[in-house]
Design a protein around this motif. Structure first.
Motif, PDB file in Angstrom:
ATOM      1  N   GLU B  97      14.547 -85.594  81.182  1.00  0.00           N
ATOM      2  CA  GLU B  97      13.333 -84.854  80.816  1.00  0.00           C
ATOM      3  C   GLU B  97      12.424 -84.743  82.044  1.00  0.00           C
ATOM      4  O   GLU B  97      12.481 -85.599  82.947  1.00  0.00           O
ATOM      5  CB  GLU B  97      12.598 -85.622  79.718  1.00  0.00           C
ATOM      6  N   PRO B  98      11.543 -83.724  82.043  1.00  0.00           N
ATOM      7  CA  PRO B  98      10.585 -83.619  83.155  1.00  0.00           C
ATOM      8  C   PRO B  98       9.742 -84.895  83.310  1.00  0.00           C
ATOM      9  O   PRO B  98       9.453 -85.329  84.425  1.00  0.00           O
ATOM     10  CB  PRO B  98       9.706 -82.431  82.754  1.00  0.00           C
ATOM     11  N   ILE B 170      -0.178 -85.976  87.963  1.00  0.00           N
ATOM     12  CA  ILE B 170       1.082 -86.320  87.283  1.00  0.00           C
ATOM     13  C   ILE B 170       0.888 -87.589  86.448  1.00  0.00           C
ATOM     14  O   ILE B 170       1.304 -87.654  85.293  1.00  0.00           O
ATOM     15  CB  ILE B 170       2.220 -86.514  88.317  1.00  0.00           C
ATOM     16  N   MET B 173      -0.986 -86.736  83.280  1.00  0.00           N
ATOM     17  CA  MET B 173      -0.163 -86.028  82.297  1.00  0.00           C
ATOM     18  C   MET B 173       0.816 -86.979  81.626  1.00  0.00           C
ATOM     19  O   MET B 173       1.006 -86.945  80.416  1.00  0.00           O
ATOM     20  CB  MET B 173       0.608 -84.881  82.979  1.00  0.00           C
ATOM     21  N   LEU B 174       1.434 -87.837  82.428  1.00  0.00           N
ATOM     22  CA  LEU B 174       2.419 -88.774  81.878  1.00  0.00           C
ATOM     23  C   LEU B 174       1.760 -89.751  80.901  1.00  0.00           C
ATOM     24  O   LEU B 174       2.312 -90.037  79.841  1.00  0.00           O
ATOM     25  CB  LEU B 174       3.107 -89.547  83.004  1.00  0.00           C
ATOM     26  N   LEU B 177       1.063 -87.919  77.608  1.00  0.00           N
ATOM     27  CA  LEU B 177       2.305 -87.667  76.861  1.00  0.00           C
ATOM     28  C   LEU B 177       2.865 -88.973  76.289  1.00  0.00           C
ATOM     29  O   LEU B 177       3.399 -89.005  75.184  1.00  0.00           O
ATOM     30  CB  LEU B 177       3.333 -86.975  77.766  1.00  0.00           C
ATOM     31  N   LYS B 180       0.793 -90.040  73.281  1.00  0.00           N
ATOM     32  CA  LYS B 180       1.141 -89.189  72.149  1.00  0.00           C
ATOM     33  C   LYS B 180       2.471 -89.633  71.539  1.00  0.00           C
ATOM     34  O   LYS B 180       2.599 -89.748  70.314  1.00  0.00           O
ATOM     35  CB  LYS B 180       1.227 -87.739  72.662  1.00  0.00           C
TER      36      LYS B 180
END
Lengths: 77, 187
Positions: B97-98, B170, B173-174, B177, B180
């Motif tokens: 995954e990204p 980054i 964002m990580l 995510l 979540k």
């Protein structure tokens, strides 16, 4: 969910591509700036805006921005 | 050289390569989808095993297998060619995954910064690897064009000491995510 809004949100993630050249039929994998970083940025944007978790497989399956929009729409339904 | 600890992240873990990973590492590097991004391929599985055997003995040479949180092997990354306060990062190939590929790069930088106490990393990207090249240009400083294995390539340096905006973005964002994902898993 509106395709036009999604395209606009997608354009906002781009730093180098010409926004006027981006449309529903843009094959986003072919953009020079497409990379793991942009992929992560797309994943984060979709999560935040649509509350949908997209995977690498979804990104691989989608050829165009509209394909990606349809995948998200399907997951959201 | 074998780093004895597992490096834990939110999406991936890095552990030192072993001879048991020879087939995996050979196959992932030989996969035609990765041929544009990885360097010279070992001519055989036995040659790959020999390479790992030598690498494990080589001082200041670290080679990690990237595992997802299910424990599946999804890639490789290394740090080697230590020169003063700088080490080269490369041998990278990840099929995940990204979130997993981006965190792998953060973890190797953290390892070089916090464990090896280095100030800089460098890396070489083949000129034909346009997508990765564009990404690397955003995070690193271009130093010079070089030849690697008979191919045109570009050498970049990354400053581990100064706050890098892309790296911070980054990480943010990580984290979001991950939070979540944790929330969804708890439902």
């Amino acid at each position: 969910m509106e395709l036009g809004t999604f395209i606009q949100q997608f354009i906002e993630l781009l730093e180098e591509s010409d926004a006027e050249q981006i449309s529903a039929s843009t094959r986003f994998h072919e953009l020079d700036e497409y990379s793991s970083l942009l992929a992560l940025t797309i994943v984060a944007m979709v999560d935040e805006e649509y509350d949908v978790a997209i995977k690498a497989e979804d990104l691989r399956k989608a050829q165009t921005i509209e394909d990606l929009f349809n995948i998200i729409k399907e997951k959201k339904a | 050289m074998v780093y004895p600890e597992v490096i834990h992240g939110m999406f991936v873990d890095l552990r030192s390569i072993t001879l048991d990973d020879a087939e995996f590492s050979y196959n992932i590097r030989a996969d035609k989808r990765n041929r544009d991004t990885v360097g010279q391929l070992a001519p055989s599985l036995e040659a790959q095993r020999d390479f790992i055997r030598r690498q494990m003995q080589e001082p200041n040479d670290y080679y990690f297998v990237v595992l997802n949180k299910k424990g599946e092997r999804i890639g490789l990354i290394g740090a080697y060619n230590l020169q003063g306060d700088m080490i080269e990062v490369g041998r990278e190939v990840i099929v995940g995954e990204p979130t997993e590929s981006m965190e792998t790069e953060l973890l190797i930088n953290d390892f070089c910064r916090n464990v090896l106490n280095l100030k800089r990393t460098c890396g070489v990207v083949y000129s034909n690897n346009v997508h990765h090249l564009n990404e690397v240009k955003k995070k690193n400083t271009f130093i010079k064009s070089v030849q690697r294995g008979g191919h045109e390539a570009m050498l970049f340096e990354f400053d581990l000491q100064s706050e890098n905006q892309i790296e911070s973005k980054i990480r943010k964002m990580l984290k979001l995510l991950y939070k979540k994902q944790q929330h969804l898993n708890s439902l």
